[in-house]
Design an enzyme around this catalytic site. Sequence first.
Site, short mmCIF file in Angstrom:
data_model
loop_
_atom_site.label_atom_id
_atom_site.label_comp_id
_atom_site.label_asym_id
_atom_site.label_seq_id
_atom_site.Cartn_x
_atom_site.Cartn_y
_atom_site.Cartn_z
N GLY A 104 49.63 -4.23 -23.74
CA GLY A 104 49.20 -3.86 -22.18
C GLY A 104 50.01 -2.71 -21.72
N GLY A 106 48.75 0.40 -22.30
CA GLY A 106 48.03 1.68 -22.52
C GLY A 106 48.06 2.36 -24.05
N SER A 109 46.66 -1.74 -28.26
CA SER A 109 47.11 -2.84 -29.24
C SER A 109 45.71 -3.31 -29.66
CB SER A 109 48.19 -3.58 -28.60
OG SER A 109 47.49 -3.83 -27.27
N ASP A 154 39.65 5.07 -28.86
CA ASP A 154 40.91 4.05 -29.31
C ASP A 154 40.66 3.81 -30.89
OD1 ASP A 154 41.55 4.52 -26.75
OD2 ASP A 154 40.93 2.25 -26.10
#
Length: 355
Positions: A104, A106, A109, A154
């Site tokens: 959490g 940024g 994860s 990501d």
Amino acid sequence: MSDLQASAPGRVNLIGEHTDYNGGFVLPMPIPQRTTVGLRRRSDGVVSVTSRELVGAARAYVLGTEAHDGSWLDYIKGCTAALRGAGHRIAGCDLTIQTDVPLGSGLSSSAALEVAVLRALRAANELELDDVALALLGQRAENELVGVPSGAMDQLASSLGAPCEALFIDLRSLAIQRVPLPPRLDVMVIGSEIKHALATGSYRIRRAECDEAARLLGVAQLRELGPGELDRVAGLPAPLDRRARHVITENERVLATVDALHRGDHAALGRIFAASHASMRDDFEITVPEIDELVALAVAQPEVIAARMTGGGFGGSIVVLAQGGNGPATAARIAAAYAVRTGLRAPALLAGRSA
Ligand code: GLA
């Protein structure tokens, strides 16, 4: 004992925020923190998951019955569902998951988990899957089963990134260029202690606003538009005008950052990051006051070259570029000033070159 192990890193995005799902440019790089998956084959169709950090007690499900339950297991179910949806045959397994990627903050994860699980399943089931295809399956897991309409940045960063280089990605063509960091440049990531909640709707609203702006401007994606079209963009109803302006100008800033990194132009990096942060604050409206404060405190340090919020927003972390060598001391000074102003901690999640 596991039959095999796989792992994948979190990422920090240097610049290019909320551009990925608009077909634009991003510049992420992997961080040293990783998620590791141990896999043991089973002969039935059950996937059983143990992880102290993520799911608490062991949880299990049967392949083919994947359904959203709002827990971390969704990321794993999303991966097996995406693989099967793409026509890959996979067997059941016991998964043991460990991570030191901050949750959490940024730093992706969730992408680290998806890419690590997909890598383990690729190896165990001998799947024909290159690293880009694997990343896109991770994005599909997130979009479909987890239910967050994120872009592919990501997962691509986690799947393709290498130490000490950023990835310049064009999300329309998926062309990827590796950009080595100049010598003597520290990349730091400092948390704000304000937790972001990507799935809570704000991200979804921003994405819908971008899609609506593109529709009104008659293009498939905002990526089609360049700075020459900002006058036309100004005619959109608020706040779509500001949302589109952020995406168009942010794409230009990614290109300018790649150029400034190649030239080692610190002054330009400072200006570009400041403009990116202002655009996220004023046009895209995804920063919070604590994050604005943290950036202001960072750029006040003499050795800091550039700082901006990184990631999806509404809290999370900032990324700081600094003259190399003294990252931990610089981060400690920024954290001390932040504690005085806000009463919050500012943990240095990364305080040197990204390994
Ligand atoms: C999150 C999403 C990414 C991207 C960023 C914002 O990290 O997962 O796809 O949209 O936010 O740049």
